[in-house]
Design an enzyme around this catalytic site. Structure first.
Site, short mmCIF file in Angstrom:
data_model
loop_
_atom_site.label_atom_id
_atom_site.label_comp_id
_atom_site.label_asym_id
_atom_site.label_seq_id
_atom_site.Cartn_x
_atom_site.Cartn_y
_atom_site.Cartn_z
N TYR A 52 3.48 0.14 0.43
CA TYR A 52 4.75 0.78 0.13
C TYR A 52 4.71 1.57 -1.16
O TYR A 52 3.75 1.45 -1.94
CB TYR A 52 5.88 -0.26 0.08
CG TYR A 52 5.92 -1.09 -1.19
CD1 TYR A 52 4.97 -2.09 -1.43
CD2 TYR A 52 6.90 -0.90 -2.15
CE1 TYR A 52 5.01 -2.85 -2.59
CE2 TYR A 52 6.96 -1.66 -3.31
CZ TYR A 52 6.01 -2.63 -3.52
OH TYR A 52 6.04 -3.37 -4.68
N ARG B 20 -1.08 7.62 -4.80
CA ARG B 20 -1.31 6.18 -4.76
C ARG B 20 -1.07 5.64 -3.37
O ARG B 20 -1.77 4.71 -2.92
CB ARG B 20 -0.40 5.47 -5.78
CG ARG B 20 -0.74 3.99 -5.88
CD ARG B 20 0.04 3.30 -6.97
NE ARG B 20 1.47 3.41 -6.75
CZ ARG B 20 2.39 3.16 -7.68
NH1 ARG B 20 2.04 2.79 -8.89
NH2 ARG B 20 3.67 3.27 -7.40
N ARG C 207 1.16 -11.32 18.63
CA ARG C 207 0.69 -11.69 17.30
C ARG C 207 -0.81 -11.96 17.38
O ARG C 207 -1.25 -12.83 18.13
CB ARG C 207 1.42 -12.95 16.81
CG ARG C 207 0.99 -13.35 15.41
CD ARG C 207 1.74 -14.57 14.90
NE ARG C 207 1.32 -14.90 13.54
CZ ARG C 207 0.25 -15.63 13.24
NH1 ARG C 207 -0.51 -16.13 14.20
NH2 ARG C 207 -0.06 -15.88 11.97
N HIS D 226 -4.31 -11.86 14.56
CA HIS D 226 -4.76 -11.55 13.20
C HIS D 226 -5.58 -10.26 13.18
O HIS D 226 -5.45 -9.44 12.28
CB HIS D 226 -5.61 -12.69 12.63
CG HIS D 226 -4.80 -13.85 12.15
ND1 HIS D 226 -4.19 -14.72 13.02
CD2 HIS D 226 -4.49 -14.27 10.90
CE1 HIS D 226 -3.53 -15.64 12.32
NE2 HIS D 226 -3.70 -15.38 11.03
N LYS E 156 -0.81 -1.21 -3.33
CA LYS E 156 0.63 -1.51 -3.39
C LYS E 156 1.04 -2.12 -2.05
O LYS E 156 1.62 -1.45 -1.19
CB LYS E 156 1.43 -0.26 -3.76
CG LYS E 156 2.79 -0.61 -4.35
CD LYS E 156 3.33 0.52 -5.18
CE LYS E 156 4.78 0.29 -5.61
NZ LYS E 156 5.04 -0.96 -6.31
N GLU F 44 -0.24 -7.98 -15.71
CA GLU F 44 0.94 -7.09 -15.67
C GLU F 44 2.16 -7.92 -15.30
O GLU F 44 2.06 -9.11 -15.05
CB GLU F 44 0.72 -5.98 -14.65
CG GLU F 44 0.50 -6.49 -13.24
CD GLU F 44 0.23 -5.40 -12.22
OE1 GLU F 44 0.60 -4.24 -12.46
OE2 GLU F 44 -0.34 -5.72 -11.16
N1 PDD Z 1 6.91 -1.79 -8.62
N2 PDD Z 1 2.86 -3.33 -11.30
C1 PDD Z 1 3.44 -3.83 -10.19
C2 PDD Z 1 2.93 -5.11 -9.65
C3 PDD Z 1 4.48 -3.14 -9.56
O1 PDD Z 1 5.04 -3.64 -8.44
C4 PDD Z 1 4.96 -1.93 -10.13
C5 PDD Z 1 6.08 -1.13 -9.52
C6 PDD Z 1 4.34 -1.45 -11.30
C7 PDD Z 1 4.76 -0.16 -11.94
O2 PDD Z 1 4.34 0.93 -11.17
P1 PDD Z 1 5.11 2.31 -11.20
O3 PDD Z 1 5.18 2.74 -12.62
O4 PDD Z 1 4.27 3.21 -10.38
O5 PDD Z 1 6.48 2.09 -10.62
C8 PDD Z 1 3.29 -2.17 -11.84
C9 PDD Z 1 7.97 -1.11 -7.92
C10 PDD Z 1 8.93 -0.38 -8.80
C11 PDD Z 1 8.63 -2.10 -6.97
O6 PDD Z 1 7.91 -2.94 -6.46
O7 PDD Z 1 9.83 -2.02 -6.75
#
Ligand code: PDD
Length: 287
Positions: free
Chosen positions: A32, A51, A97, A99, A146, A178
């Site tokens: 996402y 990304r 379903r 895997h 992501k 983070e």
């Molecule tokens: N999340 N690290 C993680 C684990 C994140 O989920 C996000 C952003 C960031 C910051 O990334 P960016 O600057 O590209 O938004 C860092 C979004 C906002 C969310 O999950 O809603």
């Protein structure tokens, strides 16, 4: 009306349905993006789409659409203005379903949006600092993707909320990675430190902008390892994300950071973000 996009069609949210066998639902087998639009215009859209392509490639979901056009249309159908756009691409479903998956599956593409505040139009005194806690990083080892597999993130955030904090800063093998939905910065003696890119963190679009603005304005920044002592000993701590920009963290695990108020370097960076945003909105720079 809340209009969403689902597999090529724009339609009211209540009319949009996906299969119970969708792999995004069953396995979290999807990726996402969250992209802010201000006055109907995507902020750092190109970077988000780069990304997205990285995430899709990494999990072998084969989907390439005119993302920018789809999202722009979605924003317009929802009346424009200040919106946060959510885009999810799941591997799709084959009616059962299982895997394992077939590379030829048709992905499910979903996008929706919701109103957001224009954080860049706030007076600096209106930006609310947050408290944070430190938690064990319970995620897997491809945090650069992501992925919608966010259960560890939400459990850690919930732990933070239960303690009156706005974010959990995660630690793995003695090092900070983070936040649960943000990147992390520590300021010591006028130098910004942030964990290096790699598979342990998400390459934040906002993080990239922090790096660029620091470079452009002669602010020292180093990508480096950070441990717990360096965090608690910091003059300033910040987090960043697309929907929050840069936010000062004034307390970690009950300990004040610096004076316990937003620091001067954060103020400078926030101001640089506001100026960058203004230039974009007046059309003098390509986002
Ligand atoms: N999340 N690290 C993680 C684990 C994140 O989920 C996000 C952003 C960031 C910051 O990334 P960016 O600057 O590209 O938004 C860092 C979004 C906002 C969310 O999950 O809603």
């Amino acid at each position: 009306m809340n209009i969403v996009y689902l597999n090529g069609v724009f339609l009211p949210a209540q009319d949009a349905h996906i299969s119970v066998f969708d792999r995004g639902f069953l396995f979290g087998d999807s990726v996402y993006e969250v992209i802010p639009f201000y006055q109907g215009q995507g902020f750092q859209l190109t970077h988000h789409l780069q990304r997205l392509r990285h995430s899709l490639r990494a999990v072998r979901i084969h989907s390439e659409l005119d993302w920018a056009d789809i999202l722009q249309e979605l924003v317009e159908q929802n009346g424009g203005g200040n919106l946060s756009v959510y885009l999810q691409v799941s591997r799709g479903d084959v009616g059962e379903r299982s895997h394992s998956f077939d590379e030829a599956m048709a992905p499910t593409v979903f996008a929706c949006c919701q109103p957001i505040r224009d954080i860049y139009s706030l007076d600096i005194s209106e930006v609310e600092p947050i408290k944070a806690i430190v938690t064990a990083d319970m995620r897997g080892h491809r945090c650069d993707i992501k992925s919608t597999c966010l259960q560890p993130n939400i459990m850690e955030l919930q732990q933070a909320r239960a303690q009156g904090a706005g974010e959990a800063l995660q630690m793995r093998d003695g090092l900070l990675t983070e936040g649960t939905s943000s990147n992390l910065y520590v300021v010591r003696q006028n130098v910004i430190y942030t964990p290096k890119l790699g598979s342990e963190i998400l390459g934040g679009v906002t993080r990239q902008l922090v790096l660029e603005l620091a470079d452009e304005h002669g602010i020292q920044l180093q990508e480096t390892d950070l441990d717990y002592e360096q965090l608690l000993d910091a003059d300033e701590v910040w987090i960043s994300s697309s929907t929050r920009a840069v936010v000062p963290v004034v307390e970690v695990d009950g300990e004040l950071i610096g004076e316990g108020t937003p620091g001067p370097l954060w103020q400078q960076m926030y101001q640089l973000f506001v100026e960058y945003h203004q230039v974009l909105m007046t059309g003098r720079k390509d986002g």
